[in-house]
Design an enzyme around this catalytic site. Structure first.
Site, PDB file in Angstrom:
ATOM      1  N   PRO A   9       0.843  -1.203   0.000  1.00  0.00           N
ATOM      2  CA  PRO A   9       0.000   0.000   0.000  1.00  0.00           C
ATOM      3  C   PRO A   9       0.877   1.251   0.000  1.00  0.00           C
ATOM      4  CG  PRO A   9      -0.653  -1.534   1.724  1.00  0.00           C
ATOM      5  CD  PRO A   9       0.650  -2.010   1.201  1.00  0.00           C
ATOM      6  N   MET A  10       0.577   2.183  -0.900  1.00  0.00           N
ATOM      7  CA  MET A  10       1.301   3.452  -0.955  1.00  0.00           C
ATOM      8  C   MET A  10       0.282   4.578  -1.085  1.00  0.00           C
ATOM      9  SD  MET A  10       4.632   2.601  -3.340  1.00  0.00           S
ATOM     10  CE  MET A  10       3.756   1.517  -4.485  1.00  0.00           C
ATOM     11  N   ALA A  11       0.375   5.535  -0.172  1.00  0.00           N
ATOM     12  CA  ALA A  11      -0.575   6.646  -0.150  1.00  0.00           C
ATOM     13  C   ALA A  11      -0.530   7.403  -1.466  1.00  0.00           C
ATOM     14  CB  ALA A  11      -0.259   7.583   1.009  1.00  0.00           C
ATOM     15  N   GLN A  70      -5.644  -2.353   3.699  1.00  0.00           N
ATOM     16  CA  GLN A  70      -4.718  -2.151   4.821  1.00  0.00           C
ATOM     17  C   GLN A  70      -5.283  -1.155   5.824  1.00  0.00           C
ATOM     18  OE1 GLN A  70      -0.860   0.070   4.914  1.00  0.00           O
ATOM     19  NE2 GLN A  70       0.044  -1.967   5.151  1.00  0.00           N
ATOM     20  N   CYS A 101       4.803   2.615   8.908  1.00  0.00           N
ATOM     21  CA  CYS A 101       4.909   3.975   8.391  1.00  0.00           C
ATOM     22  C   CYS A 101       5.902   4.795   9.220  1.00  0.00           C
ATOM     23  CB  CYS A 101       3.541   4.644   8.405  1.00  0.00           C
ATOM     24  SG  CYS A 101       3.567   6.325   7.725  1.00  0.00           S
ATOM     25  N   HIS A 173       9.660  -4.700   6.410  1.00  0.00           N
ATOM     26  CA  HIS A 173      10.462  -3.743   5.646  1.00  0.00           C
ATOM     27  C   HIS A 173      11.793  -3.638   6.376  1.00  0.00           C
ATOM     28  CE1 HIS A 173      10.830   0.370   3.443  1.00  0.00           C
ATOM     29  NE2 HIS A 173      12.008  -0.219   3.589  1.00  0.00           N
ATOM     30  N   ASP A 207      14.122  -2.589  -1.266  1.00  0.00           N
ATOM     31  CA  ASP A 207      15.118  -2.620  -2.345  1.00  0.00           C
ATOM     32  C   ASP A 207      14.859  -3.715  -3.378  1.00  0.00           C
ATOM     33  OD1 ASP A 207      16.238  -0.535  -0.997  1.00  0.00           O
ATOM     34  OD2 ASP A 207      18.021  -1.598  -0.323  1.00  0.00           O
ATOM     35  N   GLY A 229       7.140  -2.035  -3.203  1.00  0.00           N
ATOM     36  CA  GLY A 229       6.671  -0.677  -3.015  1.00  0.00           C
ATOM     37  C   GLY A 229       7.165   0.230  -4.127  1.00  0.00           C
TER      38      GLY A 229
END
Length: 370
Positions: A9-11, A70, A101, A173, A207, A229
């Site tokens: 998930p990316m805002a 999410q 986050c 992460h 990465d 991501g």
């Protein structure tokens, strides 16, 4: 699943338009859709209160399956209410929980990557989501970072607690919150978590910019899957490349500039369908910069695309690109902002007692999407 790949998930990125495009390209390029595409993060409290923006963010395409959502949460009570609402109303087929986050406005209130330091509260939150989905087929998974900083590592405890409280999988992460997205992800931490957590899958994040990176991470760490991501920014076809790599299918040919222009147009139409043309065109602007990374586009065209207002204008500007230009060698590799390490903003006294179960004040008032 054949391709053990998850879209992180990316805002402002992983809305229904982007997820639909990724799924379409995977289907077209390799003949299957096997990745898991996760919706933008939504705040548990805002979901329970049915905030209009949050409810719009939970939009899924009719053919989207499984529907993955999410949750950002800091409060066991709100967590239970939100997860129960998702289950009772059939809003999603999978719940992921965000404890990774690193954004200061999140951590300074005790949320995101700051929260796993409070071991008991973290456990109560995971347990609340699992309890709310009992008797359903909805799995609850948990994503977190290595820790707050090098002096306050939490990932092994977080993995153990999530496993004990009934999480179906965990994702790491491999950076601390203090690193944000700078430096190199420490894949050795993923390997350590995989050795520590034995009964549920462990996914690795950090990465992975090409299919070869995903294969290398899994070989080096023994993790069960990868979370993608920033590597897919401006490259929604990356999931097709990953699917091919994991299944042994021929690698898709990287698109030339003409094909990328067509993908930009498709993305813009999907955004316009979701947001309306005005907001959709404002949203496509940031994506265009990622799409054109490394291509010969010219400064005038880039500037004009950064201000594009209509689909007709977008068509005209894309028509000025050199369609035959091949995909550039520099088109791969790191994407998005790298940032720099910095001290993590935390509530006063946050590090005093890791067993304190006090819910962070005001943290659950965060807007969905980060």
């Amino acid at each position: 699943m054949p391709s053990p790949v998850v879209l992180a998930p990316m805002a402002g990125v992983t809305n229904v338009a982007f997820r639909t495009l990724c799924r379409q390209l995977e289907q077209e390029m390799v003949g299957t859709v096997s990745g898991l595409y996760v919706c933008e993060m939504v705040t548990a409290r805002a979901l329970v209160e049915r905030h209009p923006v949050t409810m719009h963010m939970t939009t899924f395409a009719p053919e989207e399956s499984p529907r993955s959502l999410q949750l950002y949460t800091v409060d066991p009570a709100n967590t239970y209410a939100a997860a129960k609402m998702i289950a009772d109303e059939g809003l999603a087929d999978h719940i992921d929980m965000n404890f990774g986050c690193p954004v200061p406005k999140v951590t300074r209130r005790g949320g995101g990557a700051a929260l796993p330091y409070k071991r008991k509260l973290f456990g109560q939150i995971v347990a609340a989501a699992v309890r709310a989905t009992e008797g359903t087929t909805i799995p609850v998974t948990v994503k977190f970072r290595v820790g707050i900083d090098d002096e306050h590592l939490t990932f092994l405890d977080a993995g153990r607690i999530a496993e004990q409280e009934g999480a179906a999988a965990v994702a790491l992460h491999a950076r601390t919150a203090a690193q944000r997205y700078s430096g190199a992800a420490d894949w050795d931490r993923i390997a350590a978590l995989k050795q520590h957590v034995r009964s549920i899958p462990v996914l690795g994040n950090g990465d992975i910019f090409d299919a070869s990176d995903a294969l290398a991470m899994m070989a080096a760490t023994g993790c069960d899957g990868v979370v993608i991501g920033r590597g897919c920014l401006g490259r929604p076809w990356l999931f097709a490349e990953l699917s091919a790599a994991f299944t042994g299918a021929p690698a898709p040919t990287p698109p030339n500039l003409g094909a990328v222009a067509d993908i930009i147009r498709r993305h813009a139409v999907l955004l316009a369908d979701h947001f309306g043309e005005d907001k959709g065109m404002r949203d496509i602007r940031k994506h265009v910069a990622w799409y054109l990374h490394g291509f010969p586009a010219g400064s005038d065209v880039r500037r004009a695309l950064a201000l594009v207002k209509t689909l007709d204008e977008l068509d005209r500007l894309l028509g000025n690109l050199e369609a035959s230009a091949p995909f550039p060698e520099v088109g791969s590799g790191p994407r998005g902002r790298q940032g720099s390490p910095s001290k993590v903003s935390l509530p006063e006294g946050w590090l005093d007692d890791p067993d304190d179960c006090t819910v962070p004040e005001g943290a659950d008032a965060m807007h969905s999407g980060g």
